[in-house]
Write a protein that holds these residues in place. Structure first.
Motif, mmCIF file in Angstrom:
data_model
loop_
_atom_site.group_PDB
_atom_site.id
_atom_site.type_symbol
_atom_site.label_atom_id
_atom_site.label_comp_id
_atom_site.label_asym_id
_atom_site.label_seq_id
_atom_site.Cartn_x
_atom_site.Cartn_y
_atom_site.Cartn_z
ATOM 1 N N UNK A 52 0.800 -1.228 0.000
ATOM 2 C CA UNK A 52 0.000 0.000 0.000
ATOM 3 C C UNK A 52 0.833 1.279 0.000
ATOM 4 N N UNK A 53 2.161 1.157 -0.238
ATOM 5 C CA UNK A 53 2.946 2.367 -0.470
ATOM 6 C C UNK A 53 3.789 2.170 -1.720
ATOM 7 N N UNK A 54 4.148 3.288 -2.308
ATOM 8 C CA UNK A 54 5.124 3.327 -3.395
ATOM 9 C C UNK A 54 6.390 3.959 -2.818
ATOM 10 N N UNK A 55 7.523 3.312 -3.047
ATOM 11 C CA UNK A 55 8.770 3.859 -2.548
ATOM 12 C C UNK A 55 8.964 3.614 -1.060
ATOM 13 N N UNK A 56 9.843 4.406 -0.455
ATOM 14 C CA UNK A 56 10.221 4.210 0.938
ATOM 15 C C UNK A 56 9.405 5.083 1.879
ATOM 16 N N UNK A 57 9.395 4.651 3.143
ATOM 17 C CA UNK A 57 8.893 5.460 4.248
ATOM 18 C C UNK A 57 10.065 5.786 5.163
ATOM 19 N N UNK A 58 10.007 6.903 5.869
ATOM 20 C CA UNK A 58 11.111 7.251 6.770
ATOM 21 C C UNK A 58 11.344 6.129 7.783
ATOM 22 N N UNK A 59 12.574 5.633 7.842
ATOM 23 C CA UNK A 59 12.946 4.541 8.764
ATOM 24 C C UNK A 59 12.080 3.296 8.548
ATOM 25 N N UNK A 60 11.538 3.152 7.335
ATOM 26 C CA UNK A 60 10.679 2.013 6.997
ATOM 27 C C UNK A 60 9.491 1.890 7.953
ATOM 28 N N UNK A 61 8.913 3.058 8.292
ATOM 29 C CA UNK A 61 7.734 3.095 9.159
ATOM 30 C C UNK A 61 6.737 4.107 8.621
ATOM 31 N N UNK A 62 5.450 3.772 8.702
ATOM 32 C CA UNK A 62 4.402 4.723 8.345
ATOM 33 C C UNK A 62 3.523 4.955 9.572
ATOM 34 N N UNK A 63 2.941 6.133 9.621
ATOM 35 C CA UNK A 63 1.969 6.435 10.667
ATOM 36 C C UNK A 63 0.582 6.441 10.043
ATOM 37 N N UNK A 64 -0.346 5.817 10.724
ATOM 38 C CA UNK A 64 -1.746 5.794 10.288
ATOM 39 C C UNK A 64 -2.578 6.260 11.470
ATOM 40 N N UNK A 65 -3.164 7.442 11.321
ATOM 41 C CA UNK A 65 -3.901 8.074 12.420
ATOM 42 C C UNK A 65 -3.060 8.127 13.692
ATOM 43 N N UNK A 66 -1.769 8.414 13.513
ATOM 44 C CA UNK A 66 -0.893 8.613 14.660
ATOM 45 C C UNK A 66 -0.215 7.368 15.185
ATOM 46 N N UNK A 67 -0.682 6.190 14.778
ATOM 47 C CA UNK A 67 -0.052 4.940 15.206
ATOM 48 C C UNK A 67 0.991 4.527 14.181
ATOM 49 N N UNK A 68 2.166 4.122 14.652
ATOM 50 C CA UNK A 68 3.286 3.808 13.763
ATOM 51 C C UNK A 68 3.327 2.304 13.480
ATOM 52 N N UNK A 69 3.522 1.980 12.200
ATOM 53 C CA UNK A 69 3.587 0.588 11.760
ATOM 54 C C UNK A 69 4.836 0.394 10.913
ATOM 55 N N UNK A 70 5.450 -0.802 10.969
ATOM 56 C CA UNK A 70 6.565 -1.085 10.059
ATOM 57 C C UNK A 70 6.045 -1.242 8.629
ATOM 58 N N UNK A 71 6.801 -0.712 7.666
ATOM 59 C CA UNK A 71 6.380 -0.835 6.266
ATOM 60 C C UNK A 71 7.621 -0.808 5.381
#
Length: 289
Positions: A52-71
């Motif tokens: 559900x992402x294209x490319x990288x996320x900072x530190x391979x983590x995304x935030x969804x409504x403030x909660x951080x998930x590995x991606x």
């Protein structure tokens, strides 16, 4: 174990793996191979689906409504086993539904349907995303197909990307895998770009807007691949310098911007899909000469 399926007609044959619903081979009726072989010495991918992402996320983590998930880079679909939902001699449709594993990193109930369909000398690859959840679902989706460079029988000839709209879209580059939003002058002149491996010494060339809905990848006096894009406003071109492939990557969504929010919903060109809604993305590639 992944299972490979072959579809096609007398003009075009396509092999697709259940792992990532990823195309493995694109072969014309005369036996010429157009897709990169996935040689791990350069890059083991061939045509991954980015979700559900294209490319990288900072530190391979995304935030969804403030909660951080590995991606991981480009998301999890390309490493997921899809289920074959329908097939014929010229079409195969694979599905990936939300699971306990996906919800641990992406807390939504979704269905991703990837279809490969052959007609004449053209292949259409489509992805449909359905939000089965009760909340708005943010995501990016992209295609990352690697085609041979040089094209079949065109060794030593100049290779060109020509935009249908004759545009000169602004270029952005990556910094540590993230988008440096400062625009650079377009390498296109009246929609034409003569490819050179030195262009990729700074990683991918990314065109966030203005590349249009189609392009031609061609060798001087030789073979061509004609592309059409549906609902894919972003374009990237990528290879590893010296590698014998060129990735033509139409996207709806890009890597996160350097220094910007890690919220998935705030990434450039993110789709915000309403509950119960479905959205489609597709590209068609047709083999010339």
């Amino acid at each position: 174990m992944p299972v490979s399926m072959r579809i096609g007609n007398p003009d075009l044959t396509v092999d697709v793996s259940s792992l990532g619903a990823e195309m493995q081979a694109l072969t014309s009726g005369d036996g010429r191979s157009w897709l990169w072989s996935g040689d791990a010495a350069f890059w083991s991918g061939r045509s991954p689906i980015l979700f559900p992402i294209v490319g990288k996320a900072p530190d391979d983590k995304v935030a969804i409504d403030g909660t951080v998930y590995p991606m991981a880079q480009h998301g999890f679909a390309r490493r997921s086993e899809f289920v074959l939902a329908a097939s014929s001699t010229t079409m195969c449709r694979y599905e990936l539904a939300a699971s306990e594993a996906t919800r641990a990193v992406y807390p939504f109930d979704f269905l991703l349907v990837v279809e490969h369909a052959v007609e004449g000398r053209a292949l259409t690859v489509s992805a449909e995303v359905t939000n089965r959840d009760q909340k708005t679902m943010p995501f990016g989706l992209g295609f990352h197909s690697a085609f041979v460079w040089p094209l079949p029988g065109a060794s030593g000839r100049a290779h060109t990307i020509t935009l249908d709209n004759q545009g000169e879209p602004e270029l952005v580059r990556l910094a540590g895998g993230l988008i440096n939003p400062t625009p650079l002058p377009s390498p296109f002149q009246a929609g034409r770009l003569v490819l050179d491996h030195t262009m990729f010494e700074q990683d991918a060339m990314i065109f966030p807007q203005g590349a249009g809905e189609g392009l031609r990848y061609s060798a001087e006096g030789g073979p061509t691949l004609q592309f059409r894009f549906e609902n894919l406003p972003n374009l990237a071109l990528w290879t590893k310098p010296g590698a014998p492939f060129l990735c033509v990557e139409p996207w709806h969504g890009t890597a996160a911007q350097a220094g910007a929010s890690s919220e998935l919903s705030e990434r450039p060109s993110t789709t915000l899909l309403a509950p119960g809604a479905t959205v489609r993305f597709a590209f068609t590639v047709e083999i010339g000469q």
